[in-house]
Design a protein around this motif. Structure first.
Motif, PDB file in Angstrom:
ATOM      1  N   SER A 171     -12.615 -16.013 -50.379  1.00 46.97           N
ATOM      2  CA  SER A 171     -13.863 -15.876 -49.634  1.00 46.97           C
ATOM      3  C   SER A 171     -14.549 -14.568 -49.983  1.00 46.97           C
ATOM      4  O   SER A 171     -13.896 -13.594 -50.352  1.00 46.97           O
ATOM      5  CB  SER A 171     -13.577 -15.920 -48.132  1.00 46.97           C
ATOM      6  OG  SER A 171     -14.713 -15.584 -47.400  1.00 46.97           O
ATOM      7  N   GLN A 212     -21.489 -22.051 -42.517  1.00 50.01           N
ATOM      8  CA  GLN A 212     -20.135 -22.373 -42.962  1.00 50.01           C
ATOM      9  C   GLN A 212     -20.155 -23.513 -43.993  1.00 50.01           C
ATOM     10  O   GLN A 212     -20.972 -24.415 -43.909  1.00 50.01           O
ATOM     11  CB  GLN A 212     -19.254 -22.731 -41.772  1.00 50.01           C
ATOM     12  CG  GLN A 212     -19.714 -23.949 -40.997  1.00 50.01           C
ATOM     13  CD  GLN A 212     -18.980 -24.107 -39.677  1.00 50.01           C
ATOM     14  OE1 GLN A 212     -18.021 -23.409 -39.389  1.00 50.01           O
ATOM     15  NE2 GLN A 212     -19.426 -25.032 -38.861  1.00 50.01           N
ATOM     16  N   PRO A 213     -19.243 -23.465 -44.965  1.00 49.89           N
ATOM     17  CA  PRO A 213     -19.153 -24.559 -45.937  1.00 49.89           C
ATOM     18  C   PRO A 213     -18.473 -25.778 -45.322  1.00 49.89           C
ATOM     19  O   PRO A 213     -17.589 -25.644 -44.477  1.00 49.89           O
ATOM     20  CB  PRO A 213     -18.317 -23.967 -47.069  1.00 49.89           C
ATOM     21  CG  PRO A 213     -17.512 -22.888 -46.420  1.00 49.89           C
ATOM     22  CD  PRO A 213     -18.335 -22.363 -45.268  1.00 49.89           C
ATOM     23  N   CYS A 228     -29.489 -27.536 -44.153  1.00 54.86           N
ATOM     24  CA  CYS A 228     -28.094 -27.734 -43.752  1.00 54.86           C
ATOM     25  C   CYS A 228     -27.800 -29.189 -43.405  1.00 54.86           C
ATOM     26  O   CYS A 228     -28.698 -30.021 -43.356  1.00 54.86           O
ATOM     27  CB  CYS A 228     -27.772 -26.865 -42.534  1.00 54.86           C
ATOM     28  SG  CYS A 228     -27.922 -25.108 -42.849  1.00 54.86           S
ATOM     29  N   ARG A 263     -10.152 -26.306 -43.650  1.00 50.51           N
ATOM     30  CA  ARG A 263     -10.946 -25.134 -43.291  1.00 50.51           C
ATOM     31  C   ARG A 263     -11.104 -25.031 -41.786  1.00 50.51           C
ATOM     32  O   ARG A 263     -11.171 -26.035 -41.096  1.00 50.51           O
ATOM     33  CB  ARG A 263     -12.345 -25.224 -43.891  1.00 50.51           C
ATOM     34  CG  ARG A 263     -12.379 -25.078 -45.377  1.00 50.51           C
ATOM     35  CD  ARG A 263     -13.771 -24.703 -45.825  1.00 50.51           C
ATOM     36  NE  ARG A 263     -13.810 -24.535 -47.242  1.00 50.51           N
ATOM     37  CZ  ARG A 263     -13.771 -23.347 -47.843  1.00 50.51           C
ATOM     38  NH1 ARG A 263     -13.710 -22.254 -47.135  1.00 50.51           N
ATOM     39  NH2 ARG A 263     -13.823 -23.262 -49.149  1.00 50.51           N
ATOM     40  N   PRO A 316     -16.929 -28.493 -47.273  1.00 46.90           N
ATOM     41  CA  PRO A 316     -16.516 -29.206 -48.482  1.00 46.90           C
ATOM     42  C   PRO A 316     -15.681 -30.439 -48.177  1.00 46.90           C
ATOM     43  O   PRO A 316     -14.849 -30.429 -47.271  1.00 46.90           O
ATOM     44  CB  PRO A 316     -15.688 -28.173 -49.243  1.00 46.90           C
ATOM     45  CG  PRO A 316     -15.109 -27.324 -48.170  1.00 46.90           C
ATOM     46  CD  PRO A 316     -16.172 -27.263 -47.090  1.00 46.90           C
ATOM     47  N   GLY A 332     -23.460 -26.880 -41.295  1.00 47.63           N
ATOM     48  CA  GLY A 332     -23.115 -26.032 -42.433  1.00 47.63           C
ATOM     49  C   GLY A 332     -23.726 -26.497 -43.726  1.00 47.63           C
ATOM     50  O   GLY A 332     -24.653 -27.309 -43.758  1.00 47.63           O
ATOM     51  N   ASP A 333     -23.179 -25.967 -44.827  1.00 42.99           N
ATOM     52  CA  ASP A 333     -23.609 -26.229 -46.199  1.00 42.99           C
ATOM     53  C   ASP A 333     -24.994 -25.681 -46.508  1.00 42.99           C
ATOM     54  O   ASP A 333     -25.646 -26.143 -47.428  1.00 42.99           O
ATOM     55  CB  ASP A 333     -23.557 -27.726 -46.541  1.00 42.99           C
ATOM     56  CG  ASP A 333     -22.150 -28.168 -46.904  1.00 42.99           C
ATOM     57  OD1 ASP A 333     -21.275 -27.308 -47.050  1.00 42.99           O
ATOM     58  OD2 ASP A 333     -21.937 -29.385 -47.036  1.00 42.99           O
TER      59      ASP A 333
END
Length: 168
Positions: free
Chosen positions: A146, A51-52, A120, A30, A54, A45-46
């Motif tokens: 997305s 933003q994710p 986050c 990503r 992962p 993020g998260d």
């Protein structure tokens, strides 16, 4: 030893100039916005509206690639050690101060650090092994699904506004 120092200098310079880094943990690669601070890339993020992240776990490893801001070509790649910073710690406060200045379009700019602390994760991606060699293939991949939308219908009046001729 000289190659190692040169690699570290290249990583730092490229990461400072680039707004995005490409990161692959245990999941897909990503593009993440980041800041370079004290010898590492920091990402947040998260959480809702962020933003994710992962596949990025505390104590894990990630592959990071930096591309040229102007040409888009790959400059350098490195293996990063991932560390999650504890909210409220001295390192977390320093990282959030840097990240806050780079976060664009935040709906709650003044309360953003408190929200990041509650909802986050702030991660430190510290370079370990640096590679400046180009890969054998292009590494091209289809975009990830997305909810983000960038194209909307053009308003009917826009072409007239943009292309109208000025009368003398």
């Amino acid at each position: 030893m000289t190659d190692k120092l040169l690699g570290q200098a290249l990583v730092e310079e490229a990461a400072k100039k680039s707004g995005l880094i490409w990161v692959r943990g245990d999941g897909p690669e990503r593009a993440l916005w980041h800041v370079w601070h004290e010898g590492a890339a920091y990402v947040v993020g998260d959480g809702p509206g962020e933003q994710p992240l992962p596949g990025l776990t505390d104590g894990g490893r990630a592959e990071v690639t930096v591309r040229s801001k102007d040409k888009g070509g790959r400059l350098v790649a490195w293996t990063a050690e991932v560390r999650e910073l504890a909210p409220g710690s001295e390192a977390w406060e320093a990282a959030v101060a840097e990240l806050k200045g780079k976060r664009l379009n935040a709906p709650d700019a003044e309360r953003m650090p408190e929200r990041w602390g509650r909802e986050c994760r702030v991660l430190r991606l510290e370079p370990r092994d640096v590679s400046t060699e180009l890969p054998a293939d292009s590494l091209a991949a289809a975009p990830l699904p997305s909810d983000a939308v960038t194209r909307r219908p053009v308003p009917a009046a826009l072409p007239r506004l943009l292309f109208r001729r000025r009368r003398a």
